[in-house]
Design a protein around this motif. Structure first.
Motif, PDB file in Angstrom:
ATOM      1  N   ILE A 212     -52.897   3.135-101.649  1.00 23.79           N
ATOM      2  CA  ILE A 212     -53.233   4.340-101.046  1.00 23.79           C
ATOM      3  C   ILE A 212     -54.624   3.206-100.835  1.00 23.79           C
ATOM      4  O   ILE A 212     -55.281   3.416-100.443  1.00 23.79           O
ATOM      5  CB  ILE A 212     -52.870   5.433-102.169  1.00 23.79           C
ATOM      6  N   GLU A 213     -55.048   3.402-102.077  1.00 20.78           N
ATOM      7  CA  GLU A 213     -56.902   2.734-102.360  1.00 20.78           C
ATOM      8  C   GLU A 213     -56.882   1.713-101.198  1.00 20.78           C
ATOM      9  O   GLU A 213     -58.524   1.962-100.544  1.00 20.78           O
ATOM     10  CB  GLU A 213     -57.339   2.262-104.114  1.00 20.78           C
ATOM     11  N   SER A 214     -55.938   0.894-101.527  1.00 19.81           N
ATOM     12  CA  SER A 214     -56.182  -0.463-100.589  1.00 19.81           C
ATOM     13  C   SER A 214     -55.665  -0.132 -98.789  1.00 19.81           C
ATOM     14  O   SER A 214     -55.415  -1.737 -97.959  1.00 19.81           O
ATOM     15  CB  SER A 214     -55.154  -1.313-100.793  1.00 19.81           C
ATOM     16  N   GLY A 215     -55.188   1.051 -98.545  1.00 21.83           N
ATOM     17  CA  GLY A 215     -54.879   1.474 -97.453  1.00 21.83           C
ATOM     18  C   GLY A 215     -53.682   1.212 -96.332  1.00 21.83           C
ATOM     19  O   GLY A 215     -53.400   0.944 -95.550  1.00 21.83           O
ATOM     20  N   VAL A 216     -52.846  -0.030 -97.830  1.00 20.80           N
ATOM     21  CA  VAL A 216     -51.174  -0.139 -97.473  1.00 20.80           C
ATOM     22  C   VAL A 216     -50.638   1.593 -96.922  1.00 20.80           C
ATOM     23  O   VAL A 216     -49.958   1.323 -96.103  1.00 20.80           O
ATOM     24  CB  VAL A 216     -50.113  -0.777 -98.390  1.00 20.80           C
ATOM     25  N   CYS A 217     -50.552   2.879 -97.859  1.00 20.20           N
ATOM     26  CA  CYS A 217     -50.333   3.917 -96.890  1.00 20.20           C
ATOM     27  C   CYS A 217     -50.931   4.765 -97.291  1.00 20.20           C
ATOM     28  O   CYS A 217     -52.720   4.557 -98.113  1.00 20.20           O
ATOM     29  CB  CYS A 217     -49.143   4.025 -98.061  1.00 20.20           C
ATOM     30  N   PRO A 218     -51.138   5.775 -96.836  1.00 26.32           N
ATOM     31  CA  PRO A 218     -52.597   7.249 -96.929  1.00 26.32           C
ATOM     32  C   PRO A 218     -52.249   8.099 -97.625  1.00 26.32           C
ATOM     33  O   PRO A 218     -51.381   8.148 -97.913  1.00 26.32           O
ATOM     34  CB  PRO A 218     -51.987   7.827 -95.390  1.00 26.32           C
ATOM     35  N   LEU A 219     -53.321   8.775 -98.379  1.00 30.09           N
ATOM     36  CA  LEU A 219     -52.878   9.993 -98.744  1.00 30.09           C
ATOM     37  C   LEU A 219     -53.180  11.046 -97.603  1.00 30.09           C
ATOM     38  O   LEU A 219     -54.737  11.999 -97.255  1.00 30.09           O
ATOM     39  CB  LEU A 219     -54.619   9.656 -99.722  1.00 30.09           C
ATOM     40  N   GLY A 220     -51.582  11.575 -97.966  1.00 29.08           N
ATOM     41  CA  GLY A 220     -51.862  13.302 -96.458  1.00 29.08           C
ATOM     42  C   GLY A 220     -50.963  14.022 -98.078  1.00 29.08           C
ATOM     43  O   GLY A 220     -51.382  14.081 -99.432  1.00 29.08           O
TER      44      GLY A 220
END
Length: 127
Positions: free
Chosen positions: A41-49
């Motif tokens: 999440i921190e590196s932008g691989v997946c969102p924090l929804g």
């Protein structure tokens, strides 16, 4: 959530079953899964929804209660493809106070991990 090569690789890396492994190994696998997802999440691989917050909050809560298999399973749900997500399924994991941002989730994860690693804490052995 897009299915980038990094996201697909992360999903695959977390598939191995841990049912028959010793408790300490299962605990480490759960901690590793949560740590890897937070890093993704921190590196932008997946969102924090909303879905990811609820799944990770539930995983951290399970880890704090020394339920390693449950913690790992709930963390992995955060990576489910959109087509596998159901609104009814997410309702069972209410948003946890203090677990809405990435920094808050990371802080709560570290607190749960420290609690699980204490000799007389949950998840530890009483001597």
């Amino acid at each position: 959530m897009s299915n980038s090569a990094d996201l697909i690789a992360l999903r695959k890396s977390l598939v191995d079953s841990s049912e028959e492994l010793p408790p300490e190994v299962r605990k480490q696998m759960a901690q590793d899964a949560i740590r890897q997802i937070l890093a993704a999440i921190e590196s932008g691989v997946c969102p924090l929804g909303d879905w990811e917050r609820r799944c990770l909050g539930a995983a951290i809560t399970s880890l704090r209660a020394a339920k390693s298999n449950e913690a790992r399973s709930r963390a992995r749900r955060a990576l489910w493809p959109e087509e596998n997500r159901r609104n009814a399924a997410i309702a069972q994991f209410p948003l946890k106070p203090g677990m809405s941002s990435l920094d808050e989730l990371k802080r709560e994860f570290e607190a749960a991990r420290a609690m699980a690693d204490r000799p007389n804490g949950r998840g530890g052995k009483i001597v």
